[in-house]
Design a protein around this motif. Structure first.
Motif, PDB file in Angstrom:
ATOM      1  N   ALA A  94       0.827  -1.211   0.000  1.00 16.28           N
ATOM      2  CA  ALA A  94       0.000   0.000   0.000  1.00 16.28           C
ATOM      3  C   ALA A  94       0.862   1.262   0.000  1.00 16.28           C
ATOM      4  CB  ALA A  94      -0.925  -0.005   1.208  1.00 16.28           C
ATOM      5  N   ILE A  95       2.036   1.188   0.613  1.00 15.30           N
ATOM      6  CA  ILE A  95       2.925   2.354   0.683  1.00 15.30           C
ATOM      7  C   ILE A  95       4.138   2.068  -0.189  1.00 15.30           C
ATOM      8  CG2 ILE A  95       4.196   3.896   2.210  1.00 15.30           C
ATOM      9  CD1 ILE A  95       2.445   2.773   4.506  1.00 15.30           C
ATOM     10  N   SER A  96       4.043   2.388  -1.471  1.00 16.60           N
ATOM     11  CA  SER A  96       5.099   2.036  -2.416  1.00 16.60           C
ATOM     12  C   SER A  96       6.421   2.731  -2.128  1.00 16.60           C
ATOM     13  CB  SER A  96       4.646   2.325  -3.847  1.00 16.60           C
ATOM     14  OG  SER A  96       4.368   3.689  -3.987  1.00 16.60           O
ATOM     15  N   GLU A  97       6.393   3.882  -1.446  1.00 17.97           N
ATOM     16  CA  GLU A  97       7.644   4.577  -1.129  1.00 17.97           C
ATOM     17  C   GLU A  97       8.504   3.774  -0.152  1.00 17.97           C
ATOM     18  OE1 GLU A  97       4.574   6.286  -0.488  1.00 17.97           O
ATOM     19  OE2 GLU A  97       4.593   6.956  -2.562  1.00 17.97           O
ATOM     20  N   MET A  98       7.882   2.822   0.540  1.00 18.47           N
ATOM     21  CA  MET A  98       8.592   2.043   1.547  1.00 18.47           C
ATOM     22  C   MET A  98       9.275   0.800   0.958  1.00 18.47           C
ATOM     23  SD  MET A  98       8.115   3.831   4.227  1.00 18.47           S
ATOM     24  CE  MET A  98       8.526   2.781   5.591  1.00 18.47           C
ATOM     25  N   GLN A  99       9.127   0.568  -0.336  1.00 16.92           N
ATOM     26  CA  GLN A  99       9.726  -0.617  -0.941  1.00 16.92           C
ATOM     27  C   GLN A  99      11.249  -0.514  -0.880  1.00 16.92           C
ATOM     28  OE1 GLN A  99       8.278  -3.299  -1.806  1.00 16.92           O
ATOM     29  NE2 GLN A  99       6.185  -2.574  -1.660  1.00 16.92           N
ATOM     30  N   PRO A 100      11.908  -1.545  -0.347  1.00 17.06           N
ATOM     31  CA  PRO A 100      13.369  -1.507  -0.251  1.00 17.06           C
ATOM     32  C   PRO A 100      14.057  -1.669  -1.609  1.00 17.06           C
ATOM     33  CG  PRO A 100      12.524  -3.609   0.519  1.00 17.06           C
ATOM     34  CD  PRO A 100      11.338  -2.745   0.234  1.00 17.06           C
ATOM     35  N   THR A 101      13.381  -2.280  -2.572  1.00 14.80           N
ATOM     36  CA  THR A 101      13.955  -2.514  -3.883  1.00 14.80           C
ATOM     37  C   THR A 101      13.030  -1.935  -4.948  1.00 14.80           C
ATOM     38  OG1 THR A 101      14.838  -4.611  -3.075  1.00 14.80           O
ATOM     39  CG2 THR A 101      14.815  -4.307  -5.445  1.00 14.80           C
ATOM     40  N   PRO A 102      13.558  -1.141  -5.850  1.00 20.53           N
ATOM     41  CA  PRO A 102      12.719  -0.622  -6.937  1.00 20.53           C
ATOM     42  C   PRO A 102      12.185  -1.781  -7.804  1.00 20.53           C
ATOM     43  CG  PRO A 102      14.832   0.507  -6.859  1.00 20.53           C
ATOM     44  CD  PRO A 102      14.919  -0.647  -5.918  1.00 20.53           C
ATOM     45  N   PRO A 103      10.980  -1.634  -8.346  1.00 21.75           N
ATOM     46  CA  PRO A 103      10.383  -2.717  -9.125  1.00 21.75           C
ATOM     47  C   PRO A 103      11.269  -3.248 -10.253  1.00 21.75           C
ATOM     48  CG  PRO A 103       8.743  -1.047  -8.700  1.00 21.75           C
ATOM     49  CD  PRO A 103      10.058  -0.511  -8.191  1.00 21.75           C
ATOM     50  N   GLN A 104      11.871  -2.378 -11.046  1.00 21.69           N
ATOM     51  CA  GLN A 104      12.677  -2.862 -12.171  1.00 21.69           C
ATOM     52  C   GLN A 104      13.888  -3.661 -11.696  1.00 21.69           C
ATOM     53  OE1 GLN A 104      11.609  -2.647 -15.413  1.00 21.69           O
ATOM     54  NE2 GLN A 104      13.186  -4.203 -15.618  1.00 21.69           N
ATOM     55  N   GLU A 105      14.500  -3.217 -10.621  1.00 21.67           N
ATOM     56  CA  GLU A 105      15.637  -3.946 -10.047  1.00 21.67           C
ATOM     57  C   GLU A 105      15.194  -5.335  -9.584  1.00 21.67           C
ATOM     58  OE1 GLU A 105      18.599  -3.251  -6.287  1.00 21.67           O
ATOM     59  OE2 GLU A 105      17.973  -1.471  -7.415  1.00 21.67           O
ATOM     60  N   PHE A 106      14.030  -5.408  -8.965  1.00 21.89           N
ATOM     61  CA  PHE A 106      13.466  -6.681  -8.518  1.00 21.89           C
ATOM     62  C   PHE A 106      13.214  -7.601  -9.715  1.00 21.89           C
ATOM     63  CE2 PHE A 106       9.899  -9.471  -7.598  1.00 21.89           C
ATOM     64  CZ  PHE A 106      10.259 -10.033  -6.393  1.00 21.89           C
ATOM     65  N   PHE A 107      12.549  -7.061 -10.772  1.00 24.47           N
ATOM     66  CA  PHE A 107      12.248  -7.861 -11.966  1.00 24.47           C
ATOM     67  C   PHE A 107      13.523  -8.378 -12.617  1.00 24.47           C
ATOM     68  CE2 PHE A 107       8.327  -5.024 -12.293  1.00 24.47           C
ATOM     69  CZ  PHE A 107       7.496  -5.967 -11.694  1.00 24.47           C
ATOM     70  N   ASP A 108      14.531  -7.513 -12.721  1.00 26.49           N
ATOM     71  CA  ASP A 108      15.798  -7.914 -13.333  1.00 26.49           C
ATOM     72  C   ASP A 108      16.469  -9.031 -12.539  1.00 26.49           C
ATOM     73  OD1 ASP A 108      15.341  -5.975 -15.254  1.00 26.49           O
ATOM     74  OD2 ASP A 108      16.777  -4.535 -14.397  1.00 26.49           O
ATOM     75  N   ALA A 109      16.452  -8.909 -11.217  1.00 26.89           N
ATOM     76  CA  ALA A 109      17.061  -9.941 -10.361  1.00 26.89           C
ATOM     77  C   ALA A 109      16.313 -11.263 -10.502  1.00 26.89           C
ATOM     78  CB  ALA A 109      17.077  -9.487  -8.905  1.00 26.89           C
ATOM     79  N   GLN A 110      14.983 -11.191 -10.504  1.00 23.03           N
ATOM     80  CA  GLN A 110      14.183 -12.410 -10.667  1.00 23.03           C
ATOM     81  C   GLN A 110      14.481 -13.084 -12.005  1.00 23.03           C
ATOM     82  OE1 GLN A 110      11.647 -14.042  -8.654  1.00 23.03           O
ATOM     83  NE2 GLN A 110      12.879 -12.945  -7.170  1.00 23.03           N
ATOM     84  N   GLU A 111      14.611 -12.300 -13.052  1.00 22.17           N
ATOM     85  CA  GLU A 111      14.891 -12.861 -14.379  1.00 22.17           C
ATOM     86  C   GLU A 111      16.280 -13.496 -14.417  1.00 22.17           C
ATOM     87  OE1 GLU A 111      14.461 -14.361 -18.013  1.00 22.17           O
ATOM     88  OE2 GLU A 111      12.853 -13.483 -16.822  1.00 22.17           O
ATOM     89  N   ARG A 112      17.264 -12.845 -13.796  1.00 18.93           N
ATOM     90  CA  ARG A 112      18.621 -13.419 -13.761  1.00 18.93           C
ATOM     91  C   ARG A 112      18.622 -14.772 -13.041  1.00 18.93           C
ATOM     92  NH1 ARG A 112      20.068  -8.203 -12.662  1.00 18.93           N
ATOM     93  NH2 ARG A 112      20.239  -8.613 -10.439  1.00 18.93           N
TER      94      ARG A 112
END
Length: 144
Positions: free
Chosen positions: A46-64
């Motif tokens: 609900a509070i996206s500013e609190m995410q420790p990892t930016p979405p694109q960084e997360f997606f890239d890591a998951q793909e790797r």
């Protein structure tokens, strides 16, 4: 008999046993092997500013991570001279993605690993393999 075998991988040691069994089975039957690694979706809150990892960084890591997992299966298939097609998909529920992918690829067998949990532990933790067994219309070979 079986001509299109799907073996999901999460990179674990127990999954490596299932991959090895699937490759040997595909070799003996002259079958095509398919592999899939399921990526986790971004845990939006609900509070996206609190995410420790930016979405694109997360997606890239998951793909790797997923790409490395399927590459291990591809390499093992290449060494065994078994044709292999590999994919990564994102899904909230891996068991659903596995069943859907098997249908999409027209697979006729799933080969999956099981930790062999029993009793309350199995009931509380569940497993993707158990869910696939419960919901799949395809035969499932469970490797321990």
């Amino acid at each position: 008999m079986f001509k299109r075998i799907l073996v999901p991988t999460d990179g674990s040691d127990i999954t490596a046993k299932a991959v090895d069994s699937a490759i040997r089975l595909a070799q003996s039957l002259g079958a095509q092997l398919y592999t899939i690694s399921v990526k986790e979706p971004f845990p939006y809150s609900a509070i996206s500013e609190m995410q420790p990892t930016p979405p694109q960084e997360f997606f890239d890591a998951q793909e790797r991570i997923a790409a490395r997992r399927i590459q291990q299966v591809r390499d093992a298939c290449q060494a065994a001279r078994v044709p292999c097609e590999a994919h990564t998909v994102e899904a909230l529920h891996p068991w659903e993605a596995i069943i859907e992918h098997a249908q999409r690829m027209e697979c006729d067998l799933l080969v999956m690993a099981s930790h062999g949990r029993r009793g309350v532990t199995a009931l509380l933790l569940g497993s993707e393999t158990q869910k696939v067994l419960t919901h799949s219309k395809l035969p499932v070979l469970v490797v321990r």
